[in-house]
Design an enzyme around this catalytic site. Structure first.
Site, short mmCIF file in Angstrom:
data_model
loop_
_atom_site.label_atom_id
_atom_site.label_comp_id
_atom_site.label_asym_id
_atom_site.label_seq_id
_atom_site.Cartn_x
_atom_site.Cartn_y
_atom_site.Cartn_z
CD1 TRP A 37 11.20 85.31 35.26
CD2 TRP A 37 10.72 83.97 33.33
NE1 TRP A 37 10.45 83.75 34.38
CE2 TRP A 37 10.62 83.20 33.90
CE3 TRP A 37 11.24 83.75 31.69
CZ2 TRP A 37 9.49 82.43 33.44
CZ3 TRP A 37 10.10 83.20 31.13
CH2 TRP A 37 9.70 81.90 32.28
CG ASP A 90 7.43 86.86 27.51
OD1 ASP A 90 6.95 86.63 27.19
OD2 ASP A 90 8.51 86.67 28.37
CE LYS A 103 2.55 84.13 36.22
NZ LYS A 103 3.57 85.15 36.48
CB ALA A 110 3.81 86.56 30.36
#
Ligand SMILES: Cc1ncc(COP(=O)(O)O)c(C=O)c1O
Length: 389
Positions: free
Chosen positions: A126, A207, A242, A209
């Protein structure tokens, strides 16, 4: 004095949103922006979120500040969701943050305070990852992760590169639903990677997400748990944007797993001090919603059911897209095995621009597609347009 500032380039994804909005053609398709979309093209509010909000509005007694650490009940519930049995009995410093991005930034600032100077980051990742680490003063070192033409993980190359990492370096890992590739590490690969990280004394920053968007809430944390089980220390950056659909409410947390409870207290005081000088206190609304949902069995079951539907929709479109595109690009059968909303297609930028100009199909120049941007009824027509390139 402002004339000394150099104009910063527009964020390419935000610029793409503008181009898409300005396109008047009927049947245009947005595979760019990284949010979940349903069959109507909307990014819905979960039923459980609406109900939790109703309760909050009715029952909330004050708008006074939460402390810099945020709400401890939210943090406990999110920790349990994120780590399950692997998180129990671990010393952990927790802080509620403005989204996963806020968590990544605080993690990076904390690492800089601890004397970590380098972080290893897979290519591709990302784009905000290296940007956040650099602004916190860390040196970003790239290692191979994914080969776009063959759609395969470069596992051996990644391991070889990480063998050259030095004790005290950090390494960034995506817990699940890798952005931008959707590539999935096997359980054996997670074990080998965790062993290497532990042996070399590296600090993992994980991470998370997209928990729940890949294979399910538990399956999506399995890799993260393998790492936690193997290492004495870790950092976790969690986003609720999300999986609770709370994007604009800026909801997340940073967790530092430490060797002892005393060290956790010290880590927490440093995270709080960093937050205090950045934004002082985290926003409350999204975290209060998540806490309400996770603390109520009925709401939690409803949230999980809705998340299942979203995951199922993305997976079914993924299968159809893979079947269609692999008629021309054999290698794209791999898209069916990838998980989450994203895949990175082996298209040249000129093909991306042609799809945009001739067929009103929008994606960034990297050809990262958000599969949730497709409605079921559009899949066959969109595949035909790709095949006509
Ligand atoms: C891989 C990854 N990490 C973290 C985030 C952070 O999300 P947010 O700051 O919106 O919670 C995102 C959002 O797109 C992401 O894709």
């Amino acid at each position: 004095m402002f004339e000394t500032l150099n104009r910063q380039p527009d964020d390419p994804l935000l610029a793409l949103i503008g181009l898409y909005r300005a396109d008047a053609r009927a049947g245009k398709v947005d595979l760019g922006v990284g949010v979940y979309r349903d069959e109507e093209g909307a990014t819905p509010i979960f039923r459980a979120v609406k109900e939790a909000e109703r309760r909050l509005v009715a029952g909330q007694a004050t708008k006074s500040y939460v402390g810099p650490e945020g709400d401890p009940v939210f943090l406990e519930r999110l920790w349990e969701l994120t780590t399950g049995p692997s998180g129990r009995d671990r010393a952990v410093a927790s802080l509620q943050t403005p989204g996963g991005s806020g968590a990544l930034r605080l993690a990076a600032d904390l690492m800089a305070r601890m004397g970590v100077t380098r972080i290893w980051v897979g290519v591709p990742t990302w784009p905000n990852h290296p940007a956040i680490f650099k602004v916190a003063g860390l040196e970003v070192v790239s290692h191979p992760f994914f080969d776009v033409p063959s759609q395969s993980i470069l596992f051996d190359e990644m391991m070889e590169a990480l063998k050259t990492a030095e004790k005290g370096d950090a390494v960034l890992l995506h817990a699940s639903c890798h952005n931008p590739t959707g590539a999935v590490l096997t359980a054996d690969q997670w074990h080998a990677l965790s062993t290497l990280i532990a042996e070399r004394g590296l600090l993992p920053l994980i991470d998370s997400a997209y928990q729940g968007f890949g294979r399910g809430l538990e399956a999506d944390r399995a890799g993260l748990c393998t790492v936690l089980d193997a290492v004495p220390e870790a950092l976790l950056a969690i986003s609720c944007s999300k999986n609770f659909g709370l994007y604009r409410e800026r909801t997340g947390a940073v967790f530092a797993v430490t060797a002892t409870g005393d060290i956790a207290l010290s880590a927490r005081s440093n995270l709080a001090a960093l937050a205090r000088t950045a934004y002082s206190m985290p926003p409350d609304h999204g975290a209060a919603i998540v806490s309400e949902i996770l603390g109520d069995d009925v709401l939690k079951a409803d949230w999980m059911a809705e998340l299942d539907v979203m995951r199922g929709r993305v997976a079914s479109i993924r299968q159809r897209l893979a079947a269609g595109l692999s008629r021309r690009w054999q290698v794209l059968t791999a898209v069916a095995e990838q998980e989450g909303m994203f895949s990175l297609l082996p298209l040249a930028e000129e093909d991306v621009l042609r799809l945009r100009a001739e067929h009103a199909i929008y994606m960034p120049g990297s050809a990262r597609i958000n599969i949730a941007g497709l409605k079921s009824a559009e899949v066959d027509a969109v595949v035909e347009k790709f095949l006509s390139l």
